[in-house]
Design an enzyme around this catalytic site. Sequence first.
Site, mmCIF file in Angstrom:
data_model
loop_
_atom_site.group_PDB
_atom_site.id
_atom_site.type_symbol
_atom_site.label_atom_id
_atom_site.label_comp_id
_atom_site.label_asym_id
_atom_site.label_seq_id
_atom_site.Cartn_x
_atom_site.Cartn_y
_atom_site.Cartn_z
ATOM 1 N N HIS A 161 -13.303 150.838 69.182
ATOM 2 C CA HIS A 161 -12.398 149.752 68.909
ATOM 3 C C HIS A 161 -10.953 150.006 68.715
ATOM 4 C CE1 HIS A 161 -16.598 149.106 67.488
ATOM 5 N NE2 HIS A 161 -16.550 147.964 68.194
HETATM 6 S S1 FES Z 1 -13.174 151.794 65.703
HETATM 7 FE FE1 FES Z 1 -15.025 150.681 65.780
HETATM 8 S S2 FES Z 1 -16.581 152.547 65.490
HETATM 9 FE FE2 FES Z 1 -14.595 153.522 65.626
#
Ligand code: FES
Length: 176
Positions: free
Chosen positions: A141
């Site tokens: 993410h």
């Molecule tokens: S940014 Fe979501 S698990 Fe690493």
Amino acid sequence: MTTASSADHPTRRDFLFVATGAAAAVGGAAALWPFISQMNPDASTIAAGAPIEVDLSPVAEGQDIKVFWRGKPIYISHRTKKQIDEARAVNVASLPDPQTDEARVKSGHEQWLVVIGICTHLGCIPIAHEGSYDGFFCPCHGSQYDSSGRIRQGPAPANLPVPPYQFVSDTKIQIG
Ligand code: FES
């Protein structure tokens, strides 16, 4: 007589085959993972959560290695002076999880960063030496950690944790 003879020989051949195969497998694994085999005690000891020793001498400046302790990936970064300077130039109060670089490394061994390589967002494994801060980038993410393993950008709420470790010599640490 023929029957007795053929029953004996395959048994012996099978044993030799298995023994040779096992030796080859161990040799192959050692060749593929020289760091891991050299650094870790046997599998049952690791599974029991025992400390592991890691020899840092083969890790060149600017390199990272990954070892496993208690089933967790541990990143060990041999930081460059530039990485250390950048980590220390940050205004700590501006960080989402304020922590000085000094508090995250061992005094006298500032070049070594040791962190648990599990993203504090949802648990993905970040990639070392990636992202905008020359630290770690989590592709799941988009969380970005700096060269001190501190969260700088993205959804992760906290810095990469530092596991318990100590230097047992200038070039060797014990994790756990
Ligand atoms: S940014 Fe979501 S698990 Fe690493």
